[in-house]
Design an enzyme around this catalytic site. Structure first.
Site, PDB file in Angstrom:
ATOM      1  N   ARG A   8      15.703  -8.591  -0.718  1.00 34.67           N
ATOM      2  CA  ARG A   8      16.471  -8.498  -1.965  1.00 34.67           C
ATOM      3  C   ARG A   8      17.219  -7.171  -2.133  1.00 34.67           C
ATOM      4  O   ARG A   8      18.036  -7.028  -3.044  1.00 34.67           O
ATOM      5  CB  ARG A   8      15.538  -8.729  -3.162  1.00 34.67           C
ATOM      6  CG  ARG A   8      15.303 -10.211  -3.432  1.00 34.67           C
ATOM      7  CD  ARG A   8      14.407 -10.410  -4.617  1.00 34.67           C
ATOM      8  NE  ARG A   8      13.010 -10.167  -4.270  1.00 34.67           N
ATOM      9  CZ  ARG A   8      12.048  -9.926  -5.169  1.00 34.67           C
ATOM     10  NH1 ARG A   8      12.337  -9.863  -6.449  1.00 34.67           N
ATOM     11  NH2 ARG A   8      10.804  -9.720  -4.782  1.00 34.67           N
ATOM     12  N   SER A  96       1.200   0.530  -0.328  1.00 40.55           N
ATOM     13  CA  SER A  96       2.437  -0.137   0.099  1.00 40.55           C
ATOM     14  C   SER A  96       3.575   0.875   0.136  1.00 40.55           C
ATOM     15  O   SER A  96       3.744   1.664  -0.799  1.00 40.55           O
ATOM     16  CB  SER A  96       2.806  -1.254  -0.881  1.00 40.55           C
ATOM     17  OG  SER A  96       1.858  -2.288  -0.783  1.00 40.55           O
TER      18      SER A  96
HETATM   19  C1  UD1 Z   1       0.708  -8.457  -2.529  1.00 45.98           C
HETATM   20  C2  UD1 Z   1      -0.720  -8.956  -2.828  1.00 45.98           C
HETATM   21  C3  UD1 Z   1      -0.790  -9.365  -4.297  1.00 45.98           C
HETATM   22  C4  UD1 Z   1      -0.418  -8.211  -5.190  1.00 45.98           C
HETATM   23  C5  UD1 Z   1       0.965  -7.687  -4.816  1.00 45.98           C
HETATM   24  C6  UD1 Z   1       1.257  -6.438  -5.582  1.00 45.98           C
HETATM   25  C7  UD1 Z   1      -1.458  -9.956  -0.748  1.00 45.98           C
HETATM   26  C8  UD1 Z   1      -1.714 -11.235  -0.017  1.00 45.98           C
HETATM   27  N1  UD1 Z   1      -0.998 -10.087  -1.994  1.00 45.98           N
HETATM   28  O1  UD1 Z   1       1.560  -9.561  -2.721  1.00 45.98           O
HETATM   29  O2  UD1 Z   1      -2.125  -9.792  -4.590  1.00 45.98           O
HETATM   30  O3  UD1 Z   1      -0.441  -8.624  -6.547  1.00 45.98           O
HETATM   31  O4  UD1 Z   1       1.016  -7.375  -3.401  1.00 45.98           O
HETATM   32  O5  UD1 Z   1       2.564  -6.044  -5.359  1.00 45.98           O
HETATM   33  O6  UD1 Z   1      -1.708  -8.913  -0.233  1.00 45.98           O
HETATM   34  N2  UD1 Z   1       3.752  -6.173   4.348  1.00 45.98           N
HETATM   35  C9  UD1 Z   1       3.609  -5.888   5.676  1.00 45.98           C
HETATM   36  N3  UD1 Z   1       3.425  -6.889   6.563  1.00 45.98           N
HETATM   37  C10 UD1 Z   1       3.348  -8.183   6.162  1.00 45.98           C
HETATM   38  C11 UD1 Z   1       3.495  -8.476   4.790  1.00 45.98           C
HETATM   39  C12 UD1 Z   1       3.691  -7.451   3.912  1.00 45.98           C
HETATM   40  O7  UD1 Z   1       3.675  -4.717   6.080  1.00 45.98           O
HETATM   41  O8  UD1 Z   1       3.160  -9.045   7.019  1.00 45.98           O
HETATM   42  C13 UD1 Z   1       3.964  -5.070   3.420  1.00 45.98           C
HETATM   43  C14 UD1 Z   1       5.244  -5.176   2.639  1.00 45.98           C
HETATM   44  O9  UD1 Z   1       6.283  -4.501   3.309  1.00 45.98           O
HETATM   45  C15 UD1 Z   1       4.900  -4.505   1.327  1.00 45.98           C
HETATM   46  C16 UD1 Z   1       3.410  -4.799   1.171  1.00 45.98           C
HETATM   47  O10 UD1 Z   1       2.940  -5.126   2.458  1.00 45.98           O
HETATM   48  O11 UD1 Z   1       5.071  -3.105   1.406  1.00 45.98           O
HETATM   49  C17 UD1 Z   1       3.128  -5.931   0.194  1.00 45.98           C
HETATM   50  O12 UD1 Z   1       3.754  -7.086   0.674  1.00 45.98           O
HETATM   51  P1  UD1 Z   1       4.423  -8.122  -0.306  1.00 45.98           P
HETATM   52  O13 UD1 Z   1       5.003  -9.218   0.491  1.00 45.98           O
HETATM   53  O14 UD1 Z   1       5.296  -7.419  -1.281  1.00 45.98           O
HETATM   54  O15 UD1 Z   1       3.127  -8.643  -1.049  1.00 45.98           O
HETATM   55  P2  UD1 Z   1       3.097  -9.663  -2.195  1.00 45.98           P
HETATM   56  O16 UD1 Z   1       3.282 -11.022  -1.639  1.00 45.98           O
HETATM   57  O17 UD1 Z   1       3.979  -9.232  -3.271  1.00 45.98           O
END
Ligand code: UD1
Ligand code: MG
Length: 453
Positions: A8, A96
């Site tokens: 986004r 994060s």
């Molecule tokens: C995640 C949490 C959710 C929480 C939310 C808060 C999980 C399954 N869910 O959801 O409970 O309320 O954060 O914002 O953890 N990332 C990686 N590799 C991946 C996926 C993500 O490095 O394979 C990183 C992303 O870049 C980001 C962070 O992890 O910095 C969180 O990922 P994001 O996809 O935003 O998590 P949410 O689905 O929002």
């Protein structure tokens, strides 16, 4: 975690490298980790891994280790890539890369909740919890985190959400991660599933609930980035004002680097400070100034619309100097006490001794200017011959008239005067008057040509 794509943002640049307060989002996270005495910071990269890794720097005394997650199969999968490099006797703090404003004190409190024993979750009540993982409790006890997409309507009504930040004993985390699967709505390995395992294993789960949403807010879009920028700047502004700095409007103040202020500093609206800037006691900054990599001594006044950029070399402005309005100071401008630089004057790689003045429409490049020199309107140093730069030396008490060109290398001897409109190509003797321009010719009773009828 910094492997996600950030779709986004609609940008070529990986999301975690977008800047807030002049620093990459993930750099904020790393710097905060350093403040809770992290032993090692592991950055999990994936999308744009090379650029992200090159764009982050370890804080003093801390090691940064990069591990790559390719492809990205969820937050649990991300942490699985990191655990091999973590020591069993430590606490893992999961952060994060796109959540920049968490305060060190909050993280420390979470680490204290974990205490090497419990799984500690940072949580928050949100009026609209859509999209977040919900904290499911039985009585007070936390039972699970359920992702929005997997939640029942009853669970979706829960307003306590998981922030994405947890502290967990590494030895326990390692075991739990090995048990993750991706049997869920998103077919991802959810880190949040470790809560179920902790409960099943009889490990205490602590929810540390905070009230300040900005501390857990993530950046997903340019709008959210701008909103957090304002939160960040507001916090800085309040901290400066607490120290006595007078800001005309804390909402129109931006620091993109480090600003250090003495006592009785006044800053008018719409000023931007970048890199390292130091303002001495009693310094006044007028409206709409951009000031980068510069040191300004006590009592100096920077009038509105001045642009100062020291880049790598720096700029220094002496005590009691008056700069601007509309002045431009470039790298290597070293101005002594009580120097005056007026409107549309540019100074680059030049020293100006105490009391020297260039008040209007002038250029000083690669010049050494003595005390009390008066440098006239429209005069310039011709410092560049098309191949090399040369220095101009203007000794103490020289008076340079208006519209002069000083062709470097050249020295104007102490106390000398250069007549307006002169192009000076040869050095002049101290105390002399030098004039180098066409002699004036006046023709008496001159008749202008008349139009033919
Ligand atoms: C995640 C949490 C959710 C929480 C939310 C808060 C999980 C399954 N869910 O959801 O409970 O309320 O954060 O914002 O953890 N990332 C990686 N590799 C991946 C996926 C993500 O490095 O394979 C990183 C992303 O870049 C980001 C962070 O992890 O910095 C969180 O990922 P994001 O996809 O935003 O998590 P949410 O689905 O929002
Ligand atoms: Mg997601």
């Amino acid at each position: 975690m910094a492997a996600g794509k950030g779709t986004r943002m609609k940008s070529q640049k990986p999301k975690v490298l977008h800047r807030l307060g002049g620093r990459a989002l993930a750099q904020h996270v790393i710097d905060t980790a350093a403040r809770v005495s992290a032993r090692l910071v592991v950055v999990i990269t994936g999308h744009g891994a090379e650029v992200v890794e090159a764009g982050l720097t370890p804080p003093d005394g801390l090691q940064l280790q990069f591990v790559r997650q390719m492809p990205q199969l969820g937050t649990g999968h991300a942490i699985q890539q990191a655990v091999p490099v973590l020591a069993d006797d430590g606490i893992t703090l999961v952060l994060s890369g796109d959540v920049p404003l968490t305060e060190a004190a909050t993280l420390q409190a979470l680490i204290d909740c974990c205490a090497g024993q419990a799984l500690a979750l940072l949580t928050l009540d949100m009026p609209d919890p859509t999209g977040y993982g919900r904290i499911v409790r039985q009585g007070e006890a936390v039972q699970a985190i359920v992702e929005h997409k997997d939640a029942t309507p009853e669970q979706r009504a829960i307003t306590e959400i998981y922030s994405g930040i947890m502290a967990v004993p590494t030895r326990l985390l390692r075991g739990w991660l090995a048990r993750l699967d991706n049997h869920n709505a998103q077919q991802e390995y959810y880190l949040t599933d470790v809560v179920k395992f902790a409960v099943a294993d009889g490990c205490a789960v602590q929810a540390h609930r905070i009230g300040d949403a900005a501390q857990v807010a993530g950046v997903n879009s340019p709008l959210q980035l701008a909103e957090l920028e304002r939160v960040f700047q507001r916090r800085l502004a309040e901290a400066f004002m607490t120290e006595g700095v007078r800001l005309a409007d804390p909402a129109r103040f931006d620091v993109r680097g480090s600003l250090v202020c003495g006592q009785d500093v006044d800053i008018d609206v719409n000023c931007v400070f970048e890199g390292g800037v130091r303002l001495g006691d009693g310094v006044r900054i007028g409206a709409n100034c951009v000031i980068s990599n510069c040191s300004i001594e006590a009592g100096a006044v920077i009038h509105p619309f001045t642009h100062i950029d020291g880049e790598k070399t720096g700029v220094s402005v002496g005590a009691g100097a008056l700069i601007g309005p509309f002045a431009r100071l470039r790298p290597g401008a070293q101005l002594g006490a009580e120097v005056h630089i007026g409107n549309f004057v540019e100074v680059k790689n030049s020293t100006m001794a105490k009391g020297a003045k260039a008040n209007h429409l002038a250029y000083l490049g690669d010049a050494t200017v003595g005390e009390r020199v008066n440098y006239g309107a429209g005069s310039i140093t011709a410092n560049y011959d098309g191949a090399n730069k040369h220095r101009t030396v203007i000794e103490a008490d020289v008076h340079i008239g208006s519209n002069c060109v000083l062709v470097a290398p050249v020295t104007i001897g102490a106390g000398g005067t250069v007549g307006g409109g002169s192009t000076i190509t040869k050095s002049t003797e101290p105390g002399s008057l030098s004039v180098a321009r066409g002699k004036q010719v006046s023709i008496a009773n001159y008749q202008r040509p008349k139009k033919k009828s």
